[in-house]
Design a protein around this motif. Structure first.
Motif, PDB file in Angstrom:
ATOM      1  N   CYS A  50     -22.545 -23.183  20.295  1.00  0.00           N
ATOM      2  CA  CYS A  50     -22.459 -21.993  21.158  1.00  0.00           C
ATOM      3  C   CYS A  50     -22.686 -22.376  22.623  1.00  0.00           C
ATOM      4  CB  CYS A  50     -23.473 -20.942  20.718  1.00  0.00           C
ATOM      5  SG  CYS A  50     -23.105 -20.292  19.099  1.00  0.00           S
ATOM      6  N   ALA A  51     -23.651 -23.284  22.859  1.00  0.00           N
ATOM      7  CA  ALA A  51     -23.918 -23.715  24.231  1.00  0.00           C
ATOM      8  C   ALA A  51     -22.681 -24.402  24.813  1.00  0.00           C
ATOM      9  CB  ALA A  51     -25.106 -24.661  24.255  1.00  0.00           C
ATOM     10  N   THR A  52     -22.013 -25.200  23.970  1.00  0.00           N
ATOM     11  CA  THR A  52     -20.807 -25.893  24.433  1.00  0.00           C
ATOM     12  C   THR A  52     -19.702 -24.896  24.745  1.00  0.00           C
ATOM     13  OG1 THR A  52     -21.453 -27.685  22.979  1.00  0.00           O
ATOM     14  CG2 THR A  52     -19.233 -27.779  23.844  1.00  0.00           C
ATOM     15  N   TYR A  81     -20.167 -21.839  25.603  1.00  0.00           N
ATOM     16  CA  TYR A  81     -20.568 -21.135  26.820  1.00  0.00           C
ATOM     17  C   TYR A  81     -20.170 -21.937  28.058  1.00  0.00           C
ATOM     18  CZ  TYR A  81     -23.297 -19.578  30.728  1.00  0.00           C
ATOM     19  OH  TYR A  81     -23.649 -19.167  31.980  1.00  0.00           O
ATOM     20  N   ILE A  82     -20.533 -23.232  28.035  1.00  0.00           N
ATOM     21  CA  ILE A  82     -20.275 -24.083  29.203  1.00  0.00           C
ATOM     22  C   ILE A  82     -18.772 -24.191  29.456  1.00  0.00           C
ATOM     23  CG2 ILE A  82     -20.500 -26.425  30.124  1.00  0.00           C
ATOM     24  CD1 ILE A  82     -23.147 -26.612  28.532  1.00  0.00           C
ATOM     25  N   ALA A  83     -18.009 -24.369  28.348  1.00  0.00           N
ATOM     26  CA  ALA A  83     -16.555 -24.493  28.496  1.00  0.00           C
ATOM     27  C   ALA A  83     -15.959 -23.195  29.043  1.00  0.00           C
ATOM     28  CB  ALA A  83     -15.929 -24.856  27.160  1.00  0.00           C
ATOM     29  N   GLY A  84     -16.449 -22.043  28.520  1.00  0.00           N
ATOM     30  CA  GLY A  84     -15.950 -20.736  28.975  1.00  0.00           C
ATOM     31  C   GLY A  84     -16.268 -20.522  30.449  1.00  0.00           C
ATOM     32  N   ASP A  85     -17.523 -20.858  30.816  1.00  0.00           N
ATOM     33  CA  ASP A  85     -17.960 -20.713  32.206  1.00  0.00           C
ATOM     34  C   ASP A  85     -17.086 -21.560  33.133  1.00  0.00           C
ATOM     35  OD1 ASP A  85     -20.032 -19.725  34.030  1.00  0.00           O
ATOM     36  OD2 ASP A  85     -20.516 -21.857  34.262  1.00  0.00           O
ATOM     37  N   LEU A  86     -16.824 -22.793  32.682  1.00  0.00           N
ATOM     38  CA  LEU A  86     -16.010 -23.723  33.478  1.00  0.00           C
ATOM     39  C   LEU A  86     -14.595 -23.171  33.651  1.00  0.00           C
ATOM     40  CD1 LEU A  86     -15.616 -26.562  34.724  1.00  0.00           C
ATOM     41  CD2 LEU A  86     -14.974 -27.359  32.457  1.00  0.00           C
ATOM     42  N   THR A  87     -14.022 -22.676  32.543  1.00  0.00           N
ATOM     43  CA  THR A  87     -12.650 -22.162  32.602  1.00  0.00           C
ATOM     44  C   THR A  87     -12.557 -20.992  33.570  1.00  0.00           C
ATOM     45  OG1 THR A  87     -12.552 -22.719  30.281  1.00  0.00           O
ATOM     46  CG2 THR A  87     -10.698 -21.496  31.147  1.00  0.00           C
TER      47      THR A  87
END
Ligand SMILES: Nc1nc2c(ncn2[C@@H]2O[C@H](COP(=O)(O)OP(=O)(O)OP(=O)(O)O)[C@@H](O)[C@H]2O)c(=O)[nH]1
Length: 422
Positions: free
Chosen positions: A64-66, A68-74
């Motif tokens: 989930c953290a990954t 989150y980070i990927a979504g935030d980055l996108t």
């Protein structure tokens, strides 16, 4: 809200080049961690390890953290490219991942506390997280103002989180703080000081970045970048380290227990004086042999051993018994089983041995006994008589009786020889 103002707003949330690079590297690190954890968790499950449920929850939290980070980055990349229509989808993905990550953390906490947490209770927590996350996907202006961008103009608080953002964010922080507080307390009891410090540092990092991001949403910039992503990764690394420490401790405890169990098992099958197998072990081994087992039983009895005890004492007698056992042990082949039957008697199961082979093994044994050092008494010599019977009976006990009778023949012939039962 005009497109440029949304873009400016998001730019404040960390869209300069090096922040993006930091995000990309953090995403890479998180993905690498996730892969490591997946392998680790899979291995635990394959070995049916009792730590596996906790590792699974941890892997899910990491996933989930990954996400989150990927979504935030996108979403930040979308803001840089000006593709604001696409911003909301990764935002929702990221926020849903936060909900599910919290559910995973709560489940991990419960699993750590009670090893056998019923699965339906964990499933209920995940379902609750999924229901809350699904609220973010209801594309209705009354719920998600961000999808209706013009209405968020002027409101700088949690603008990119939508109307549900503020209560949602507060709820997340409270749940996160509560879960972490409980986990920090537990870490001290179960993981020791290092695990406790790692958990505390990870928690403080994420908490501070949460505060920083909240202030940033209110227009107060403490740092020129979004600190949440590196904070999240730091927390993951710290949590992974704590987990590795906890697991290595569990492994060493387990190795110690295995060692003790092996020691106990050894004690139950060995004769304490000679170190050879005991009678019970040989009996159960012979009981387990099938009807087509080949080989035979060699019965060994020391000659005039009583004299040794009488003249030199029991301590010396014991030392001689040990020396005899050592010679027997060294003369045996792989697959043979030697035991101390009792007193000065030994029985050896000679696997696959016919009378000729048994005769040559017995002679080698007699030679080996001759080499037992006499010590300070030159006239102290130990010899033995032996009887061998091949396993041709239905019951090995009958074979042993035949070997015993052969042994008596050897004694009658003047001792120090081997007799073969017909
Ligand atoms: N030191 C020591 N002596 C033992 C132990 N167990 C039995 N013995 C002694 O071993 C001796 C066995 O003697 P016997 O079976 O009478 O026979 P032997 O003196 O060897 O004479 P033969 O067998 O007729 O040649 C007895 O004196 C027992 O007390 C032990 O664990 N340690």
């Amino acid at each position: 809200m005009p497109e440029h103002s949304a873009s400016t707003f998001l730019a404040g949330a960390g869209t300069n080049t090096w922040t993006l690079w930091l995000n990309i590297m953090a995403t890479g690190a998180a993905v690498a961690l996730l892969l490591l954890l997946s392998v680790f968790t899979l291995a635990l499950y394959l070995y049916r390890d009792r730590e596996a449920p906790a590792a699974l929850q941890f892997a899910l939290a990491n996933l989930c953290a990954t996400v989150y980070i990927a979504g935030d980055l996108t979403s930040r990349i979308d803001a840089v490219t000006g593709d604001l229509d696409a911003v909301m989808t990764p935002y929702r993905v990221a926020l849903s991942a936060v909900m599910m990550g919290l559910a995973a953390l709560i489940c991990m906490h419960r699993v750590l506390r009670r090893r056998h947490e019923p699965r339906w209770r964990l499933a209920a927590i995940y379902l609750g997280g999924a229901l809350l996350a699904s609220v973010l996907w209801v594309d209705h202006p009354a719920l998600i103002i961000a999808s209706n961008r013009p209405t968020i103009e002027g409101s700088q608080v949690f603008a990119d989180y939508g109307a549900a953002g503020a209560p949602f964010f507060v709820l997340c922080m409270v749940a996160f703080s509560y879960t972490n507080w409980r986990m920090v307390r537990r870490a001290r009891r179960t993981g020791g000081t290092l695990a406790w410090w790692l958990t505390v540092i990870g928690f403080v990092l994420v908490f501070l970045t949460g505060v920083h991001d909240t202030l940033r949403e209110m227009g107060v910039e403490l740092l020129p970048l979004s600190a949440l992503t590196p904070g999240f990764v730091a927390f993951q690394v710290a949590a992974l380290a704590a987990m590795v420490i906890h697991y290595s401790r569990t492994l060493s405890e387990r190795t110690e227990t295995d060692h003790q169990l092996r020691h106990l098992a050894d004690k139950a099958t060995r004769d304490p004086l000679s170190g050879l197998f005991n009678r019970a072990f040989l009996e159960s081994h012979l009981d387990g042999l099938g009807p087509h087992a080949r080989g035979g039983l060699l019965f060994i009895d020391l000659d005039h051993f009583k004299v040794v005890n009488d003249r030199f004492g029991h301590t010396r007698g014991d030392a001689l018994l040990r020396a005899v056992a050592q010679r027997i042990d060294h003369t045996m082949r792989d697959g043979d089983i030697a035991c101390r039957w009792g007193g000065d008697e030994f029985v050896v199961f000679l696997a696959d041995a016919n009378p000729d082979a048994a005769d040559s093994i017995a002679r080698r044994l007699l030679e080996a006994f001759e080499s037992i050092p006499a010590g300070d008494s030159e006239d102290l010599r130990i010899g033995a008589s032996m009887g061998f019977a091949e396993l041709t009976d239905d019951d090995w006990r009958r074979t042993l009786r035949r070997a015993d009778q052969a042994l008596y023949q050897a004694k009658d012939r003047g001792r120090g020889v081997v007799a073969i039962a017909s």
